[in-house]
Design an enzyme around this catalytic site. Structure first.
Site, PDB file in Angstrom:
ATOM      1  N   ALA A 116     -52.597  73.464  77.765  1.00  0.00           N
ATOM      2  CA  ALA A 116     -52.143  71.954  78.460  1.00  0.00           C
ATOM      3  C   ALA A 116     -53.030  72.731  79.823  1.00  0.00           C
ATOM      4  O   ALA A 116     -53.375  71.972  80.422  1.00  0.00           O
ATOM      5  CB  ALA A 116     -51.495  70.998  77.999  1.00  0.00           C
ATOM      6  N   ARG A 142     -45.991  65.448  56.021  1.00  0.00           N
ATOM      7  CA  ARG A 142     -45.107  66.018  56.464  1.00  0.00           C
ATOM      8  C   ARG A 142     -43.515  65.354  56.560  1.00  0.00           C
ATOM      9  O   ARG A 142     -42.333  65.926  56.237  1.00  0.00           O
ATOM     10  CB  ARG A 142     -45.479  66.815  58.127  1.00  0.00           C
TER      11      ARG A 142
END
Ligand SMILES: Cc1cc2nc3c(=O)[nH]c(=O)nc-3n(C[C@H](O)[C@H](O)[C@H](O)COP(=O)(O)OP(=O)(O)OC[C@H]3O[C@@H](n4cnc5c(N)ncnc54)[C@H](O)[C@@H]3O)c2cc1C
Ligand code: HEM
Ligand code: HEM
Ligand code: SF4
Ligand code: F3S
Ligand code: FES
Lengths: 216, 253, 637
Positions: free
Chosen positions: C44, C330
């Site tokens: 980012a 998950r």
């Protein structure tokens, strides 16, 4: 011609000059080896060969100048590289071990180089700056059968072989030739080349030292 | 799992200009399942409790990918295991009673900051000289517009796998950064996206490398042997090729 | 205070276009009169720094490591999603949007997620143009794989090193701007605090990690891209330096924190092997495509796995979830592994592991096929554990992996402090209560390359240009505070190490605020955290001085913040009395022990405002409206 100086200033440029000069020196060495091999055919052949060679004096002159320039370029560049490399690691390691990359030849390039240099000076005094009226076979036999000098030649020629054992492969890498298909051939070929060159050269002082009738 | 005891000789140096020396420590019991850095953690915890300063060493991912860790162990950058970073080196590769000499990566271009921590910003400086494709955000064509033979993409990936740890420099007898530079030049010259700038890139990265005081490559191949990502000196040959082509034939200055 | 997410009007698909048109522009010649601070050089931060510098702004970028190439993003393995639909298998922007929203269990903002899906395609284009060597098909076109249980193949990858290659692409773009003088790169600098003047973010205070100098930096806007806070648990798959400090300091200066308790726990990690363990290593999720998860039926069974006959093995995922089997999401896989271990059926020396067995796949497809698929993962596993998964089953256990929570941001990615922008894992924006595999890389790059360049201009256009300096007394004050804190830490001089206390906090959080949470456990944690914090401030010891490279001091500062932050996590977990995504409240489950969402009461973002040390934070709610998708209960049976 600015590109030549900037090439020479760069590390890879210097390396390519080492490679080019090294290659030409190798070619000279090969030619010299072939010439010297005539000695194995006996003194007559060897002497005739040398006389023939000496009749081409303009060619020889140009050749010698070129050779001198090659050696100078090779040696000066080697010294520059060596000094730069020395400076690149001012603090040494307490323990320094090879991970398996270096070879005896690569490790000793500067040292074998210096031995070759000393050898060439002696060698030229022996054979070049000498009385040219003596037949070459007598000259060679006379000098190389002296134990000290003969041994020095053998020692130096071992250094030449060691220098080449890394140098010949290395010069290809330096100019960017590295290909999975040919690497093995190249690697082995270079090693064989250095061994053959060394062995054949060494045969001459060896025979001069031990043989009763070599060049007689 | 078993335990071993080691003698650790570690380079201690307060700061860049302070004198340094080896200090010897007994490791105490070390589980063979530990990683090398965990072994140092254990030592550091003990030193801290004893009021001594812990050994400073760089690390972050501890997965062998960030390239931050690294020290020379018994003469081998990243230790004796092949293709393994220091953080992925496990103590089961050592024997009870071994003495480990642990020193920082050394090169003129790497300033020592403290203990085993060195400044490798030279590597970044070489990338900033040309290790990129000059494309601004936004102007890219569709990703599939140019096909790339998978073989080239694979070979580019082999080179791009470099983690920038700088162990190649540490291992090279001449402290040369050729393998690092070669990895980048090779990666980008294998992809069509890198072609417009390939001459410029090779010239600029090599000249930055020379300015920064790294040594010259004499084809010693120690870099390749130490590289945790197995980057081949084949890429150095490609760099040589790219550079010579650029220096001799290209219009670039 | 009412939280205004500033979501533009109009149909979902047009919002971003309309917004981009509505954003104010700054004349190209004026851009160089604006200074921007970017904290963080992960995906980012690096992508934002490069893009903003390309536009002409003066950027100063900070990171903890010695080089911006080492941000934690480098470790991402699996891949990056995009709605390219190159495989012609039915993917589309809307489907990626829908999957992300659904994957997040309907706790994310529709407009943000849709924008993410929209720009996902540009990311791939951009990365390829930068020379990212994505995997290719024989014909030279880009290859895709399906990831994390997605029904379409939309994941782009570069071997098992996708994060590395994407980060190196962004890093290269960043270094290009460094060479041009448009980015000043300050490595080994830790942001210690945010400087807010007249309600606007105007700069930061950092510590030079090499010489200890506390430095002030002024700018027109501050961008935080400092990653996630998974290390609050001590053990996680995050890099060692990952921390909450920057975000936490911003929180204490007025930025609101959203959903701090949303933490993703990854099911396939290498189990803990000893008390000295320093971090956990992720094994790619793709392993579950061919591996079968099991434990011995009998808890007392200590035989080696090969000696346990088939009928004495419990393939619990296959039994419980016949249609998804080993490929359940998950959180489901993680929770079930914990459950088995809690019942004493865990394997390995610690009893905290389950088997992931490839023997059947090897029998079915042959050793060659399996090695080709997973060879490098097996190799990595063997390096760490000295066991070969081709011969014996792997042992795996869940580990903390990703934090969906983060600083609250509006559609412009601006926090509640004007001029403070938050990108990547550090914000809360796109993943709701659970993140899909291969979507974090996408979000980090979307934020940095394609969102912030527009939205920051809109903000800057509204404030005067011209040089900003650090003369304002606020800078002196904040710097003095930071220095005082460092001095206080160094003066404690107790007998415990930083790690010792961090480990204690981590264990507490793992037990009470980890995979499954309940009122009682959370309450207990709430009692214990202040005690651990007290212990830290009384008994920790930090050798060395502040004016040098001091790694103990660095860690101490981060742990001190984790000790405060942990409390907020627990408060958040307590207040959300529903189960959603990764947040499993034992009180809120279906008869089949699955997570039970409560849309009536909790279809909102929980947003927390700092009100002073010792005071409980103020709660704000950003309601979530779903106009384009119908929230459904997840079922994997
Ligand atoms: C093992 C692993 C595998 C993953 N695999 C995938 C995957 O396959 N696909 C996927 O999409 N996602 C994956 N993720 C998630 C993804 O990698 C991260 O969420 C993402 O990379 C975060 O990027 P970022 O830029 O927000 O932050 P980071 O990459 O964490 O960068 C943070 C930056 O901030 C700096 N920083 C932090 N604090 C400070 C401070 N106080 N002062 C100054 N600088 C500071 C750091 O130095 C660093 O440069 C994975 C994560 C892990 C742990
Ligand atoms: C046993 C081995 C060698 C023998 C018997 C030998 C013999 C000779 C002879 C006879 C000459 C001719 C001198 C002349 O006519 O001017 C000569 C010249 C020379 N040799 Fe050798 N040589 C040997 C090895 C080498 C090696 C290994 C090298 C290089 C490293 C070398 C380099 C030269 C050079 C540079 C000259 C001068 C060439 C010239 O003047 O044109 N020789 N050598
Ligand atoms: C007949 C004589 C010689 C031959 C055939 C020869 C050949 C070579 C070759 C082929 C190389 C490899 C170049 C490369 O890697 O690209 C080389 C390298 C080298 N040579 Fe020579 N050489 C000779 C004489 C010398 C002398 C006299 C010296 C020094 C005094 C010397 C010093 C070196 C050094 C130091 C290198 C390594 C340079 C580097 O890689 O950095 N050589 N030589
Ligand atoms: S080439 Fe290898 S040794 Fe050198 S920096 Fe890259 S990964 Fe490290
Ligand atoms: S070790 Fe050094 S000499 Fe060249 S081949 Fe590697 S850089
Ligand atoms: S710590 Fe990241 S490579 Fe070793």
């Amino acid at each position: 011609m600015g590109w030549i100086t900037s090439l020479y200033r760069s590390s890879i440029g210097k390396k390519s000059i080492m490679a080019a000069s090294g290659l030409l020196l190798c070619l000279f060495l090969l030619a010299h080896l072939l010439g010297n091999s005539v000695s194995f055919l006996g003194r007559e052949a060897f002497n005739t060969y040398a006389e023939k060679l000496h009749t081409m004096d303009t060619f020889l002159f140009v050749f010698e100048i070129g050779l001198l320039a090659l050696f100078l370029i090779h040696i000066i560049t080697a010294v520059l590289l060596y000094l730069e490399n020395l400076q690149a690691r001012p603090a040494r390691y307490a323990v320094s071990r090879s991970g398996g990359g270096r070879s005896p030849g690569s490790r000793t390039m500067p040292y074998t180089g210096v031995i070759i240099l000393v050898f060439i000076v002696v060698h030229l005094l022996n054979f070049h700056f000498t009385d040219k009226s003596i037949p070459v076979a007598d000259l060679v036999r006379g000098l190389l059968s002296r134990p000290a000098l003969g041994m020095f030649y053998i020692f130096s020629l071992l250094a030449v072989a060691l220098h080449l054992s890394h140098g010949v492969w290395s010069l290809f890498q330096s100019v960017g030739f590295n290909h999975d298909k040919y690497n093995q051939v190249l690697f082995k070929g270079a090693l064989i080349f250095s061994i053959v060159v060394g062995a054949v050269f060494i045969l001459i002082p060896f025979l001069a030292l031990v043989s009763r009738n070599f060049l007689l | 799992m078993s335990e071993i005891q080691l003698t650790l000789k570690i380079w201690r140096q307060k700061g860049p200009d302070a004198p340094g020396r080896f200090q010897t420590y007994a490791s105490g019991p070390i589980s063979t399942d530990m990683s090398f850095l965990e072994m140092l953690d254990v030592l550091n915890e003990r030193l801290t409790r004893e009021g001594e300063e812990p050994v400073a060493f760089d690390h972050d991912c501890r997965e062998g990918i960030c390239g931050m860790c690294g020290a020379v162990v018994n003469g081998h950058p990243h230790g004796p295991e092949k293709e393994t970073t220091l953080c992925q080196l496990h103590m089961r590769h050592f024997n009870d009673g071994d003495t480990l000499v642990i020193e920082p990566f050394r090169a003129r271009a790497y300033r020592l900051e403290k203990d085993l921590v060195v400044d490798r910003s030279g590597l970044d400086k070489m990338i900033s000289a040309g290790g990129f494709v000059s494309v601004n955000t936004g102007g890219a064509p569709d990703a599939n517009a140019i096909g790339i033979p998978p073989k080239n993409a694979e070979e580019a990936m082999d080179a791009a796998a470099c983690i920038g740890c700088g162990a190649c420099v540490a291992a090279c007898p001449n402290a040369s950064a050729m393998l690092f530079v070669a990895a980048k030049v090779s990666h980008l010259s294998l992809l069509p996206q890198g072609h417009p700038e390939r001459a410029r890139r090779a010239l600029d990265m090599v000249s930055r490398m020379d300015e920064l005081g790294f040594g010259n490559c004499s084809n010693e191949r120690e870099c390749e042997a130490a590289c945790p990502k197995g980057i081949s000196i084949r890429h150095i040959a490609r760099l040589n090729r790219e550079f010579l082509k650029a220096a001799i034939f290209s219009e670039e200055e | 205070m009412i939280l205004d997410a500033k979501v533009p009007d109009g149909p979902l698909a047009e919002k971003w276009d309309r917004h981009r048109f509505a954003c104010k522009l700054i004349n190209p010649a004026n851009k160089r009169k604006y200074d921007i601070i970017v904290v963080g050089a992960g995906l980012a931060g690096a992508s934002a720094s490069a893009s903003l510098a390309e536009l002409g702004y003066n950027v100063t970028t900070f990171c903890l490591q010695d080089s911006p190439r080492r941000g934690h993003s480098i470790a991402a393995q699996g891949g990056i999603n995009a709605a390219k639909n190159y495989q012609n298998d039915g993917d589309s922007i809307f489907r990626l949007f829908y999957d992300t929203i659904k994957g997040g269990d309907f706790r994310a903002r529709e407009a943000n997620v849709y924008r993410l899906a929209q720009v996902s395609n540009n990311i791939i284009d951009q990365c390829v143009a930068q020379g990212v060597p994505f995997a290719r098909e024989y014909g030279g076109q880009l290859a895709n794989r399906s990831f994390g249980g997605a029904q379409v193949s939309r994941t782009f990858y570069a071997r098992g090193q996708t994060g590395q290659q994407l980060l190196l692409g962004a890093y290269a773009a960043l270094m290009r701007q460094v060479n041009k003088g448009k980015v000043t790169m300050l490595s080994r600098r830790e942001m210690l605090d945010l400087v807010v003047i007249d309600g606007q973010a105007r700069g930061i205070v950092t510590r030079n990690m090499l010489n200890g100098a506390v430095e002030s930096h002024a700018a027109h806007a501050v961008v935080l891209a400092t990653g996630g806070y998974g290390n609050v648990y001590f053990l996680s798959t995050n890099a060692m330096a990952s921390n909450v400090t920057a975000a936490w300091r911003a929180y204490k200066r007025g930025a609101f924190f959203a959903n701090p308790c949303f933490v993703q726990i990854h099911p396939t990690c290498i189990p803990v092997h000893g008390t000295y363990q320093s971090k956990l290593t992720l094994m790619s999720e793709s392993l579950r495509n061919d591996g079968r998860v099991w434990v011995p039926k009998n808890p007392d069974d200590t035989r080696p796995p090969a000696d346990i006959p088939e009928n004495e093995r419990d393939y619990y995922l296959e039994n419980k979830y016949p249609s998804f089997g080993n490929l359940v999401p998950r959180d489901v896989a993680s929770r079930n592994a914990k459950e088995q271990c809690d019942q004493g059926k865990g394997v390995g020396s610690t009893g905290l592991a389950v088997y992931l067995d490839f023997s059947e796949a090897i029998k079915r497809d042959g050793a060659g096929v399996i090695t080709r698929k997973y060879g490098n993962l097996f190799h990595m596993y063997e390096k760490i554990t000295a066991a070969d998964p081709m011969r014996e089953p792997m042992m795996i256990f869940p580990a903390v992996h990703y934090t969906m929570g983060g600083l609250w941001v509006d559609y412009n990615l601006m926090a509640t402090v004007p001029g403070l922008f938050v990108l990547g894992e550090a914000n809360f924006s796109d993943h709701g209560a659970n993140r899909l595999g291969a979507s974090a890389l996408m979000q980090g790059l979307a934020d940095g390359y394609f969102v912030i360049p527009y939205t920051i201009g809109d903000y800057l256009a509204g404030i005067p240009a011209g040089s900003r300096d650090t003369d304002h007394p606020a800078f002196k004050q904040v710097a003095a505070d930071a220095q005082a804190r460092i001095d206080r830490l160094l003066a404690i001089n107790g007998s415990k190490t930083v790690d010792e206390i961090h480990r204690e906090l981590g264990l507490l959080m793992w037990d009470s605020c980890g995979m499954a949470r309940n009122e009682q456990g959370l309450q207990q944690a709430l009692d214990r955290i202040p005690a651990i914090r007290e212990d830290f401030w009384q008994n920790v010891t930090i050798p060395g001085s502040g004016m040098e490279l001091n790694q103990s001091l660095e860690r101490a500062g981060r742990v001190a913040d984790f000790l405060e932050f942990a409390e907020l996590m627990v408060v958040d977990a307590l207040s959300r009395k529903e189960s959603c995504g990764c947040h499993f409240r034992e009180e809120s489950q279906t008869e089949e022990n699955e997570a039970k969402r409560d849309d009536e009461n909790y279809a909102h973002v929980s947003v927390w405002e700092y009100t002073g040390d010792g005071n409980s934070p103020d709660f704000h709610r950003e309601p979530l409206a779903f106009e384009n998708v119908e929230p459904s209960q997840r079922s994997y049976k």
